[in-house]
Design a protein around this motif. Structure first.
Motif, PDB file in Angstrom:
ATOM      1  N   ARG A 195      -6.626   2.826  -3.725  1.00 40.93           N
ATOM      2  CA  ARG A 195      -8.430   1.698  -3.046  1.00 40.93           C
ATOM      3  C   ARG A 195      -8.037   0.291  -3.042  1.00 40.93           C
ATOM      4  N   ALA A 196      -7.599   0.005  -4.093  1.00 47.03           N
ATOM      5  CA  ALA A 196      -7.356  -1.483  -4.061  1.00 47.03           C
ATOM      6  C   ALA A 196      -6.508  -2.275  -3.514  1.00 47.03           C
ATOM      7  N   ALA A 197      -5.569  -0.767  -2.920  1.00 45.52           N
ATOM      8  CA  ALA A 197      -3.979  -1.303  -2.068  1.00 45.52           C
ATOM      9  C   ALA A 197      -4.763  -1.495  -0.559  1.00 45.52           C
ATOM     10  N   ILE A 198      -5.125  -0.400  -0.729  1.00 46.78           N
ATOM     11  CA  ILE A 198      -5.603  -0.022   1.283  1.00 46.78           C
ATOM     12  C   ILE A 198      -6.446  -1.596   1.086  1.00 46.78           C
ATOM     13  N   SER A 199      -7.355  -1.396   0.384  1.00 45.67           N
ATOM     14  CA  SER A 199      -8.331  -2.328   1.032  1.00 45.67           C
ATOM     15  C   SER A 199      -8.047  -4.111   1.279  1.00 45.67           C
ATOM     16  N   ILE A 200      -6.641  -4.417   0.681  1.00 46.25           N
ATOM     17  CA  ILE A 200      -5.595  -5.729   0.948  1.00 46.25           C
ATOM     18  C   ILE A 200      -5.943  -5.686   2.618  1.00 46.25           C
ATOM     19  N   PRO A 201      -4.980  -4.662   3.195  1.00 46.34           N
ATOM     20  CA  PRO A 201      -4.583  -4.816   4.303  1.00 46.34           C
ATOM     21  C   PRO A 201      -5.680  -4.759   4.945  1.00 46.34           C
ATOM     22  N   GLN A 215       3.137 -11.896  -4.259  1.00 49.05           N
ATOM     23  CA  GLN A 215       3.979 -12.698  -2.741  1.00 49.05           C
ATOM     24  C   GLN A 215       3.066 -12.692  -1.679  1.00 49.05           C
ATOM     25  N   ILE A 216       1.973 -11.527  -1.546  1.00 53.20           N
ATOM     26  CA  ILE A 216       0.837 -11.441  -0.532  1.00 53.20           C
ATOM     27  C   ILE A 216       0.034 -12.235  -1.348  1.00 53.20           C
ATOM     28  N   ASP A 217      -0.040 -12.643  -2.917  1.00 58.08           N
ATOM     29  CA  ASP A 217      -1.377 -13.852  -3.067  1.00 58.08           C
ATOM     30  C   ASP A 217      -1.434 -15.414  -2.390  1.00 58.08           C
ATOM     31  N   LYS A 218       0.763 -15.818  -2.598  1.00 57.92           N
ATOM     32  CA  LYS A 218       0.929 -17.244  -2.118  1.00 57.92           C
ATOM     33  C   LYS A 218       0.327 -16.972  -0.604  1.00 57.92           C
ATOM     34  N   ALA A 231       0.706  -1.433   0.072  1.00 59.96           N
ATOM     35  CA  ALA A 231       0.090  -0.119   0.018  1.00 59.96           C
ATOM     36  C   ALA A 231       0.680   1.256   0.173  1.00 59.96           C
ATOM     37  N   LEU A 232       1.619   1.236   1.105  1.00 62.43           N
ATOM     38  CA  LEU A 232       2.603   2.146   1.246  1.00 62.43           C
ATOM     39  C   LEU A 232       3.744   2.600  -0.960  1.00 62.43           C
ATOM     40  N   GLU A 233       3.855   1.601  -1.127  1.00 60.95           N
ATOM     41  CA  GLU A 233       4.354   1.503  -2.174  1.00 60.95           C
ATOM     42  C   GLU A 233       3.501   2.019  -3.345  1.00 60.95           C
ATOM     43  N   ILE A 234       2.834   1.839  -3.310  1.00 64.53           N
ATOM     44  CA  ILE A 234       1.683   2.138  -4.056  1.00 64.53           C
ATOM     45  C   ILE A 234       1.270   3.510  -4.548  1.00 64.53           C
ATOM     46  N   TYR A 235       1.127   4.267  -2.618  1.00 68.08           N
ATOM     47  CA  TYR A 235       0.641   5.654  -3.121  1.00 68.08           C
ATOM     48  C   TYR A 235       2.344   6.076  -3.054  1.00 68.08           C
ATOM     49  N   ILE A 292     -11.907 -16.030   6.839  1.00 70.46           N
ATOM     50  CA  ILE A 292     -11.694 -17.149   4.878  1.00 70.46           C
ATOM     51  C   ILE A 292     -12.330 -16.588   3.994  1.00 70.46           C
ATOM     52  N   HIS A 293     -13.476 -15.294   4.466  1.00 72.64           N
ATOM     53  CA  HIS A 293     -14.554 -14.703   3.771  1.00 72.64           C
ATOM     54  C   HIS A 293     -13.568 -13.518   3.368  1.00 72.64           C
ATOM     55  N   PHE A 294     -12.791 -12.534   4.799  1.00 73.51           N
ATOM     56  CA  PHE A 294     -12.512 -11.051   4.094  1.00 73.51           C
ATOM     57  C   PHE A 294     -10.303 -11.606   3.721  1.00 73.51           C
ATOM     58  N   LEU A 295      -9.663 -12.998   3.486  1.00 76.58           N
ATOM     59  CA  LEU A 295      -8.783 -12.686   2.471  1.00 76.58           C
ATOM     60  C   LEU A 295      -9.445 -13.298   1.992  1.00 76.58           C
ATOM     61  N   ARG A 296     -10.415 -13.921   1.905  1.00 80.96           N
ATOM     62  CA  ARG A 296     -10.744 -14.119   0.098  1.00 80.96           C
ATOM     63  C   ARG A 296     -10.895 -12.614  -0.546  1.00 80.96           C
ATOM     64  N   ILE A 297     -10.884 -11.818  -0.125  1.00 76.51           N
ATOM     65  CA  ILE A 297     -12.138 -10.440  -0.709  1.00 76.51           C
ATOM     66  C   ILE A 297     -10.354  -9.332  -0.551  1.00 76.51           C
ATOM     67  N   ALA A 298     -10.324  -9.776   0.058  1.00 75.28           N
ATOM     68  CA  ALA A 298      -8.046  -9.335   0.156  1.00 75.28           C
ATOM     69  C   ALA A 298      -7.702  -9.583  -1.527  1.00 75.28           C
ATOM     70  N   GLN A 299      -7.326 -11.401  -1.480  1.00 74.56           N
ATOM     71  CA  GLN A 299      -6.628 -11.822  -2.875  1.00 74.56           C
ATOM     72  C   GLN A 299      -8.223 -11.234  -3.477  1.00 74.56           C
ATOM     73  N   GLY A 300      -8.903 -11.024  -3.318  1.00 75.68           N
ATOM     74  CA  GLY A 300      -9.665 -10.024  -4.728  1.00 75.68           C
ATOM     75  C   GLY A 300      -9.218  -8.576  -5.556  1.00 75.68           C
ATOM     76  N   SER A 301      -8.664  -7.982  -3.990  1.00 77.82           N
ATOM     77  CA  SER A 301      -8.038  -6.235  -4.138  1.00 77.82           C
ATOM     78  C   SER A 301      -7.034  -6.437  -4.805  1.00 77.82           C
ATOM     79  N   ASN A 302      -5.687  -7.813  -4.636  1.00 73.82           N
ATOM     80  CA  ASN A 302      -4.902  -8.278  -4.789  1.00 73.82           C
ATOM     81  C   ASN A 302      -4.837  -8.163  -6.714  1.00 73.82           C
ATOM     82  N   SER A 303      -5.629  -9.210  -6.617  1.00 75.17           N
ATOM     83  CA  SER A 303      -6.243  -9.275  -8.752  1.00 75.17           C
ATOM     84  C   SER A 303      -6.403  -8.040  -9.078  1.00 75.17           C
ATOM     85  N   GLU A 304      -7.012  -7.305  -8.583  1.00 75.24           N
ATOM     86  CA  GLU A 304      -7.565  -6.225  -9.022  1.00 75.24           C
ATOM     87  C   GLU A 304      -6.425  -5.361  -9.481  1.00 75.24           C
TER      88      GLU A 304
END
Length: 118
Positions: free
Chosen positions: A41-47, A103-106, A17-21, A63-75
């Protein structure tokens, strides 16, 4: 469950997120309210989703929220690839961002599997 700030995946997502900013500051001015805003917004959504899921103290919700974070990571990964195709960012910035996304996806996949087996 431990504090979300102790999760390496949350720490890595904060780094992303910091890198993206930082890198979105170099996007063209006409992307300030478009691609730049969407990437942030996508970067902030992950953490944020990792933290929210961990704070729910329910394996199913985590698990549900991890999957949402993963979706934001893919976005975000998709948006970085778009920036690459449009030559909006340097190769170094693109590679750094994509590497963190991978790395985050893995890490999320691993954490989800751990939750299912726990």
């Amino acid at each position: 469950m431990s504090d979300y700030k102790n999760l390496v995946v949350w720490q890595k997502a904060m780094e992303l997120a910091l890198e993206i900013y930082k890198i979105t500051k170099s996007l063209p001015d006409d992307e300030k309210f478009g691609l730049s805003s969407q990437m942030r917004r996508a970067a902030i959504s992950i953490p944020s989703n990792i933290a929210e899921g961990q704070s729910r103290h329910s394996k199913k919700e985590f698990i549900h929220f991890l999957r949402i974070a993963q979706g934001s990571n893919s976005e975000l990964e998709t948006q970085l690839l778009l920036c690459e195709n449009l030559s909006y960012l340097s190769d170094i910035d693109i590679e750094s961002g994509l590497s963190l996304c991978t790395q985050i996806d893995k890490m999320i996949n691993s954490l989800v599997k751990k939750q299912y087996s726990a």
